[in-house]
Enzyme design. Structure first.
Site, mmCIF file in Angstrom:
data_model
loop_
_atom_site.group_PDB
_atom_site.id
_atom_site.type_symbol
_atom_site.label_atom_id
_atom_site.label_comp_id
_atom_site.label_asym_id
_atom_site.label_seq_id
_atom_site.Cartn_x
_atom_site.Cartn_y
_atom_site.Cartn_z
ATOM 1 N N ASN A 63 -12.916 -2.547 11.785
ATOM 2 C CA ASN A 63 -14.337 -3.247 11.956
ATOM 3 C C ASN A 63 -14.599 -3.892 10.650
ATOM 4 O O ASN A 63 -15.247 -4.913 10.437
ATOM 5 C CB ASN A 63 -15.218 -2.673 12.876
ATOM 6 C CG ASN A 63 -14.857 -2.606 14.162
ATOM 7 O OD1 ASN A 63 -13.963 -3.193 14.708
ATOM 8 N ND2 ASN A 63 -15.577 -1.604 15.075
ATOM 9 N N ARG A 112 -1.408 6.252 10.665
ATOM 10 C CA ARG A 112 -2.174 7.687 10.823
ATOM 11 C C ARG A 112 -2.676 7.882 12.270
ATOM 12 O O ARG A 112 -3.404 6.964 12.829
ATOM 13 C CB ARG A 112 -2.848 8.244 9.576
ATOM 14 C CG ARG A 112 -4.075 7.386 9.366
ATOM 15 C CD ARG A 112 -4.774 7.985 8.398
ATOM 16 N NE ARG A 112 -5.995 6.840 7.740
ATOM 17 C CZ ARG A 112 -5.731 6.204 6.829
ATOM 18 N NH1 ARG A 112 -4.849 6.220 6.106
ATOM 19 N NH2 ARG A 112 -7.039 5.274 6.479
ATOM 20 N N ARG A 155 -20.871 -4.191 7.271
ATOM 21 C CA ARG A 155 -20.123 -3.621 8.122
ATOM 22 C C ARG A 155 -20.366 -3.699 9.562
ATOM 23 O O ARG A 155 -19.513 -3.782 10.549
ATOM 24 C CB ARG A 155 -19.814 -1.823 7.827
ATOM 25 C CG ARG A 155 -19.082 -1.899 6.368
ATOM 26 C CD ARG A 155 -19.124 -0.561 5.985
ATOM 27 N NE ARG A 155 -18.247 0.238 6.921
ATOM 28 C CZ ARG A 155 -17.079 0.336 7.105
ATOM 29 N NH1 ARG A 155 -16.133 -0.458 6.144
ATOM 30 N NH2 ARG A 155 -16.109 0.825 7.907
ATOM 31 N N TRP A 214 -12.904 -6.466 8.735
ATOM 32 C CA TRP A 214 -13.100 -7.664 9.340
ATOM 33 C C TRP A 214 -14.547 -8.445 8.667
ATOM 34 O O TRP A 214 -14.317 -9.468 8.453
ATOM 35 C CB TRP A 214 -13.197 -7.497 10.833
ATOM 36 C CG TRP A 214 -13.622 -8.871 11.562
ATOM 37 C CD1 TRP A 214 -12.470 -9.428 12.125
ATOM 38 C CD2 TRP A 214 -14.866 -9.398 11.937
ATOM 39 N NE1 TRP A 214 -12.968 -10.805 12.873
ATOM 40 C CE2 TRP A 214 -14.356 -10.570 12.593
ATOM 41 C CE3 TRP A 214 -15.998 -9.149 11.732
ATOM 42 C CZ2 TRP A 214 -15.301 -11.569 13.033
ATOM 43 C CZ3 TRP A 214 -16.910 -9.961 12.277
ATOM 44 C CH2 TRP A 214 -16.748 -11.129 12.886
ATOM 45 N N ASP A 222 -9.479 0.042 15.109
ATOM 46 C CA ASP A 222 -9.759 0.279 13.371
ATOM 47 C C ASP A 222 -9.896 -1.078 12.744
ATOM 48 O O ASP A 222 -9.148 -2.091 13.391
ATOM 49 C CB ASP A 222 -8.645 1.017 12.837
ATOM 50 C CG ASP A 222 -9.095 1.579 11.486
ATOM 51 O OD1 ASP A 222 -10.431 1.732 11.333
ATOM 52 O OD2 ASP A 222 -8.496 2.171 10.681
ATOM 53 N N ASN A 264 -16.662 10.495 11.673
ATOM 54 C CA ASN A 264 -17.380 9.349 11.311
ATOM 55 C C ASN A 264 -18.766 9.663 10.988
ATOM 56 O O ASN A 264 -19.475 8.693 10.411
ATOM 57 C CB ASN A 264 -17.272 8.340 12.298
ATOM 58 C CG ASN A 264 -15.890 7.639 12.521
ATOM 59 O OD1 ASN A 264 -15.357 7.404 13.504
ATOM 60 N ND2 ASN A 264 -15.241 7.339 11.267
HETATM 61 C C1 IPE Z 1 -10.565 6.480 13.162
HETATM 62 O O1 IPE Z 1 -10.629 5.379 12.206
HETATM 63 C C2 IPE Z 1 -11.705 6.547 14.104
HETATM 64 C C3 IPE Z 1 -12.043 5.377 15.053
HETATM 65 C C4 IPE Z 1 -11.416 4.319 15.092
HETATM 66 C C5 IPE Z 1 -13.173 5.608 15.908
HETATM 67 P P1 IPE Z 1 -11.186 5.706 11.104
HETATM 68 O O2 IPE Z 1 -11.456 4.345 10.232
HETATM 69 O O3 IPE Z 1 -12.384 6.676 10.755
HETATM 70 O O4 IPE Z 1 -9.931 6.536 10.225
HETATM 71 P P2 IPE Z 1 -9.468 6.998 8.676
HETATM 72 O O5 IPE Z 1 -10.615 7.379 8.013
HETATM 73 O O6 IPE Z 1 -9.335 5.388 8.342
HETATM 74 O O7 IPE Z 1 -8.462 7.897 8.872
HETATM 75 C C1 IPE Z 2 -13.249 1.354 13.245
HETATM 76 O O1 IPE Z 2 -13.543 0.434 12.268
HETATM 77 C C2 IPE Z 2 -14.590 1.835 14.005
HETATM 78 C C3 IPE Z 2 -15.026 3.017 13.647
HETATM 79 C C4 IPE Z 2 -14.205 3.779 13.149
HETATM 80 C C5 IPE Z 2 -16.524 3.310 14.276
HETATM 81 P P1 IPE Z 2 -13.792 0.788 10.593
HETATM 82 O O2 IPE Z 2 -15.199 0.916 10.831
HETATM 83 O O3 IPE Z 2 -13.147 2.206 10.524
HETATM 84 O O4 IPE Z 2 -13.081 -0.342 10.134
HETATM 85 P P2 IPE Z 2 -12.498 -0.102 8.688
HETATM 86 O O5 IPE Z 2 -11.297 0.536 8.750
HETATM 87 O O6 IPE Z 2 -13.443 0.380 7.492
HETATM 88 O O7 IPE Z 2 -11.890 -1.510 8.201
HETATM 89 MG MG MG Z 3 -11.358 2.619 9.671
#
Ligand code: IPE
Ligand code: IPE
Ligand code: MG
Length: 238
Positions: free
Chosen positions: A20, A192, A31, A23, A18, A66
């Site tokens: 990305n 979580r 993103r 970052w 989590d 997602n």
């Molecule tokens: C969990 O991360 C899913 C993956 C890492 C692929 P999310 O960013 O989707 O989770 P939430 O929305 O913060 O719970």
């Molecule tokens: C995890 O990074 C990758 C995926 C869920 C595909 P995020 O895209 O959830 O990154 P944040 O949580 O928005 O920083």
């Molecule tokens: Mg995330």
């Protein structure tokens, strides 16, 4: 690394990759640039885990939730899958890694399904680490699909509903044959599960790091393993 010798390396590790998006945001980038960096981290961590002697590495790449993200982000992620499938295949071959995909792949475009099948097919005889990638994966969806498959076997006379054991039920899950994670790591500080391996993480040790996934590396991994080594696992005993 010095610590490596002293560390007890967990056999089965799962990672919620989590952070990305955060970052990228910190750098004023879109993103999807974060996702691109995140993919590079995955490649590196597969190699690090294989060398450390991890037997099973499972990563959460894309959840059933997602799809709610913008069309731009989702299509960017699909493009990354396409590009990295090829790279992953050669990396897996070089490192004797077997690749497996969990989650409902039927929702992906056909060319991605073909790439997944090729990845699994061409690495199936590798004898080193198993790399499990969770894509369009949700713990609840996996349990629902397993329940449907079991019910259908009951109907066909292949199973007896009253004799269902936890072990038999596990064999209907996508992770059949993959040992439950000893260690579950989540990056970027969220506390979580976000629908990841709900059944399998019943007794996993959870380590949360504030490091964002694109910044994750072998040193952070080793510090997570060190924290895991300090835990006392009781499995409900005393
Ligand atoms: C969990 O991360 C899913 C993956 C890492 C692929 P999310 O960013 O989707 O989770 P939430 O929305 O913060 O719970
Ligand atoms: C995890 O990074 C990758 C995926 C869920 C595909 P995020 O895209 O959830 O990154 P944040 O949580 O928005 O920083
Ligand atoms: Mg995330």
């Amino acid at each position: 690394m010095e610590e490596k010798k002293k560390l007890n390396i967990p056999s089965s590790i799962a990672i919620i990759m989590d952070g990305n998006g955060r970052w990228a945001k910190k750098r004023g980038l879109p993103r999807n640039m974060g996702h691109r960096e995140g993919c590079k981290t995955v490649e590196q961590i597969i190699e690090d885990c294989a060398r450390l002697g991890v037997d099973y590495l499972t990563v959460y790449a894309f959840s059933t939730e997602n799809w709610k993200r913008s069309e731009d982000e989702v299509s960017g992620l699909m493009q990354l899958f396409r590009y990295y499938a090829g790279r992953l295949l050669s990396r897996a071959k070089d490192n004797n890694v077997r690749v497996r995909m969990i989650g409902d792949r039927s929702r992906f475009p056909q060319d991605i399904i073909d790439a997944i099948n090729k990845l699994e097919g061409e690495t199936n005889d590798n004898t080193g680490m198993t790399f499990v990638m969770a894509a369009n994966y949700g713990g609840r969806d996996e349990i629902r699909r397993a329940a449907m498959a079991f019910a259908s076997d009951v109907k066909a006379g292949k199973q007896e509903a009253s004799e269902l054991t936890e072990e038999t039920f596990s064999s209907y899950l996508d992770t059949c044959g993959v040992p439950d994670p000893d260690l579950l790591i989540r990056t970027s500080g969220e506390l979580r599960l976000s629908n990841f391996l709900l059944w399998q993480c019943a007794y996993s040790e959870i380590v949360i790091t504030d490091v964002l996934w694109p910044d994750f590396n072998k040193d952070v991994l080793l510090s997570c393993i060190e924290e895991f080594n300090g835990r006392k696992r009781r499995f409900g005993g005393v």
